[in-house]
Design an enzyme around this catalytic site. Sequence first.
Site, mmCIF file in Angstrom:
data_model
loop_
_atom_site.group_PDB
_atom_site.id
_atom_site.type_symbol
_atom_site.label_atom_id
_atom_site.label_comp_id
_atom_site.label_asym_id
_atom_site.label_seq_id
_atom_site.Cartn_x
_atom_site.Cartn_y
_atom_site.Cartn_z
ATOM 1 N N HIS A 157 61.167 -27.956 -30.978
ATOM 2 C CA HIS A 157 61.357 -28.225 -29.554
ATOM 3 C C HIS A 157 62.348 -29.349 -29.306
ATOM 4 O O HIS A 157 62.703 -30.127 -30.214
ATOM 5 C CB HIS A 157 60.014 -28.549 -28.881
ATOM 6 C CG HIS A 157 59.362 -29.808 -29.372
ATOM 7 N ND1 HIS A 157 59.656 -31.061 -28.860
ATOM 8 C CD2 HIS A 157 58.411 -30.019 -30.318
ATOM 9 C CE1 HIS A 157 58.922 -31.976 -29.464
ATOM 10 N NE2 HIS A 157 58.154 -31.371 -30.359
ATOM 11 N N CYS A 208 54.975 -31.409 -34.984
ATOM 12 C CA CYS A 208 55.997 -30.450 -34.599
ATOM 13 C C CYS A 208 57.375 -30.960 -35.026
ATOM 14 O O CYS A 208 57.537 -32.108 -35.427
ATOM 15 C CB CYS A 208 55.967 -30.203 -33.095
ATOM 16 S SG CYS A 208 54.595 -29.151 -32.571
#
Length: 550
Positions: free
Chosen positions: A453, A472
């Site tokens: 992301h 992440c």
Amino acid sequence: MFGRTSTSALLAGAVIALSSTMYSAQAAIPDNFDEQLEQVNLAKSNPVAQEIQQALSKKHRRQNFHAKREAAAAKLFYENRSFQPAWILKGKLSTSALSVMETLQSADKEGLHAADYPVPAAGFNADGKATPEQIAEAELELTHSILKYAEDAQAGRVSPYAISEDITLRPERPDPIEALTSIAHSVAPAKTLAAFNPPHPEYKALKKQLAELREHTENGSLEKQVVIPAGKVLKVGVKSSRVAVLRERLSVPTVESQMNVYTQDLAYAVEAFQAANGLHPDGAVGPRTLLALNGRVSGDPINDVIANMERWRWMPRELGETHLRVNIPEFMVRLNMDGFVLYETRVVVGKRSNKTPVFSDKMQHVIVNPYWNVPYSIASKELLPELRASNPQSYLQKGNYEIVYGGKIVDPRRVNWDAVTFKQIRIRQRPGRGNALGKIKFMFPNKHNVYLHDTPSKSLFNRSERAFSHGCVRVQNPFEFADALMATQNTMTGNYIRSLVGKKQTQVNLQRDIPVHISYFTAFVDEAGKLQRRPDIYGHNQATIDALNL
């Protein structure tokens, strides 16, 4: 009259019963009964076959699962050939056996351990005096070594899960019957056996480096590492005896009076070193650059290469003609197509307390203007104490958060913050300013709930070591990355993705899934053919070295 009738009836019944029994027995005979009988007779006529059959019929209670699986496979393999030897013909090792033995004895070249795959002597039974039992023993020894090599070469000697629960790769183990059969029937059995090793170019490059490192070690030509002492940051204008050592390390000559002075020409050499080693090229020698200059990792580089070759065995054998690969210790992501890198950019990965997991999956869609559903652990450990210590409404408003209960947005004033837990309610961050996921996230649904992301924290990409996330993977240039991804699709474009920014959350499904591999390689070979090594930030490499007893 009665007596004779009774006797006749009994005799008739016996005949019928006998006929039924014979019919049932005949019906129970398998279709390949004659073939099986012939195999049994063949085995009985060959003393070596009898010894093989007898050896395989023995049960070993203390065998582990893999050993039992191997034994069962060997038994079935020989049953299918009437227990006739596959590698020893007329008491001598066949040409195929000798070629396979050469591969087994060269296992060290593949980062394996040749002693794990014992073989008969090349001149076995040269005098023709070996007994059937000795021939059977030599035959089965070679068979078991072939099976063990095939499994170790393809799936590795160590289970990924034994290294860390954060590594959820599950290497595909070869079918032992198929392995034995394919090697035994191959016109090039040695090549067939060697092909169980990883097919990836990256693995083969490490194999070549392993051979070169061993050669340099044996002939004493391995370059001795110049170690630069620890100290304050070195940069232009600094005077220190450590500068002279740095000049020696980078082969930057100067006049005697300038040996201890950090001059601009030395800074340029440092910048080139930093760029070549994935570091931020600022020309200054700080802790990270010092670590790189001093060899990055302690210990034997040979062991480092072998451990990384082992981890290639855990990877899917087919990565995909088009695929993404994140290399955690390198802090990089690359989009590969047909063996070429289409795009690469820096990433931020999980910190040591929130490790990014190692696994493979497929990217299926991207989400533009994403909500960030705050994970339970973060909400409980980080946000809840802040909420209780401040005005919850103003805190949530400032962070662009909202509370969700039963799928509906809840007024934070209705929540008892002293008693509530985030198992009862959920907190999420709206799209827009300060969103932790930035403007786009790239989804490959997985049990870890990990994805790639955007991020508003752009300054972290200027760091050489980028382990700061909760697990992440943050992408430095997400829309350039999206451009490259969309170029692999049929009709989608990066411009379409950009056109959605600033509007509501939108999911865009990919027309073709893209395999994603989150990998962990501390040693790899760059485009110039040079071995690169990176710090073992999560300890997976050292754990692999320890498990392999290197």
